[in-house]
Enzyme design. Structure first.
Site, mmCIF file in Angstrom:
data_model
loop_
_atom_site.group_PDB
_atom_site.id
_atom_site.type_symbol
_atom_site.label_atom_id
_atom_site.label_comp_id
_atom_site.label_asym_id
_atom_site.label_seq_id
_atom_site.Cartn_x
_atom_site.Cartn_y
_atom_site.Cartn_z
ATOM 1 C CB CYS A 118 -7.006 48.659 -29.639
ATOM 2 S SG CYS A 118 -7.488 46.969 -30.012
ATOM 3 N N GLY A 119 -8.040 49.587 -32.253
ATOM 4 C CA GLY A 119 -8.645 49.604 -33.579
ATOM 5 C C GLY A 119 -9.670 48.516 -33.805
ATOM 6 C CB SER A 120 -9.452 44.974 -34.483
ATOM 7 O OG SER A 120 -8.550 44.382 -33.563
ATOM 8 N N GLY A 121 -10.216 46.045 -31.392
ATOM 9 C CA GLY A 121 -10.642 45.542 -30.090
ATOM 10 C C GLY A 121 -10.007 44.213 -29.751
ATOM 11 C CG ASN A 122 -9.842 40.879 -32.442
ATOM 12 O OD1 ASN A 122 -10.539 40.129 -31.789
ATOM 13 N ND2 ASN A 122 -10.113 41.206 -33.697
ATOM 14 N N GLY A 123 -6.663 42.996 -30.053
ATOM 15 C CA GLY A 123 -5.402 43.026 -29.313
ATOM 16 C C GLY A 123 -5.604 43.434 -27.870
ATOM 17 C CG HIS A 165 -25.860 34.887 -20.788
ATOM 18 N ND1 HIS A 165 -26.299 34.293 -21.945
ATOM 19 C CD2 HIS A 165 -26.969 35.377 -20.171
ATOM 20 C CE1 HIS A 165 -27.620 34.419 -22.029
ATOM 21 N NE2 HIS A 165 -28.037 35.082 -20.960
ATOM 22 N NE ARG A 186 -7.695 52.172 -37.020
ATOM 23 C CZ ARG A 186 -6.496 51.797 -36.612
ATOM 24 N NH1 ARG A 186 -6.211 50.512 -36.478
ATOM 25 N NH2 ARG A 186 -5.564 52.690 -36.355
ATOM 26 N NE ARG A 246 -29.936 29.874 -18.345
ATOM 27 C CZ ARG A 246 -29.562 30.112 -19.611
ATOM 28 N NH1 ARG A 246 -28.722 29.301 -20.200
ATOM 29 N NH2 ARG A 246 -30.075 31.121 -20.271
ATOM 30 N NE ARG A 279 -23.769 27.112 -18.859
ATOM 31 C CZ ARG A 279 -24.992 27.344 -19.275
ATOM 32 N NH1 ARG A 279 -25.372 28.574 -19.567
ATOM 33 N NH2 ARG A 279 -25.844 26.358 -19.445
#
Length: 143
Positions: free
Chosen positions: A65-70, A98, A109, A132, A136
């Site tokens: 997507c534009g920012s990759g965040n959504g 990792h 974008r 290791r 995590r």
């Protein structure tokens, strides 16, 4: 390898270039993204990718997507999904080594198409180191 890909309108051009590169390398690609550049709601195209990875239908996923965040936030709502928002090959490698990332979120974008293709190659070629990092990664899941 089976790979699912999804995108909103900001990632359409990138998606087509990535699919072409993946298929050329012999991967099976499932396209859940929009093929248009008119505005759409990214969750409609990201949830199917996350479901494919979550259910073992696809080995890995790529979302754009534009920012990759959504896209990243949407994918990470799914159990068994570890989506990583990345903006360089180095971050991609660390997300795989990792964090055992199984979905790569790309910010169309903020990176070039060439960078996106190189990042996808890094994503596919880099293995989880385990050791290791294993404990995590197991702690990431809420269930």
């Amino acid at each position: 390898m089976n790979i699912s890909i999804g995108n909103d309108h900001a990632g359409t051009e990138y998606k087509f270039a990535i699919i072409q590169d993946l298929e050329k390398a012999g991967h099976k690609v499932t396209n859940h993204g929009t093929d248009l550049e008119s505005s759409v709601d990214y969750p409609d195209f990201i949830h199917p990718v996350a479901k494919d990875v979550e259910n073992g239908i696809s080995d890995l996923g790529i979302i754009i997507c534009g920012s990759g965040n959504g896209a990243n936030m949407t994918a990470n709502k799914h159990q068994k999904v570890r989506s990583a928002l990345c903006w360089s090959k180095e971050i991609v490698a660390l997300a795989r080594q990792h964090n055992d990332a199984n979905i790569l979120s790309l910010p169309a974008r903020f990176i070039s198409k060439i960078q996106a293709i190189e990042m996808v190659k890094t994503f596919l070629e880099t293995e989880f180191e385990g050791g290791r990092h294993q404990g995590r990664v197991e702690k990431i899941s809420c269930s």
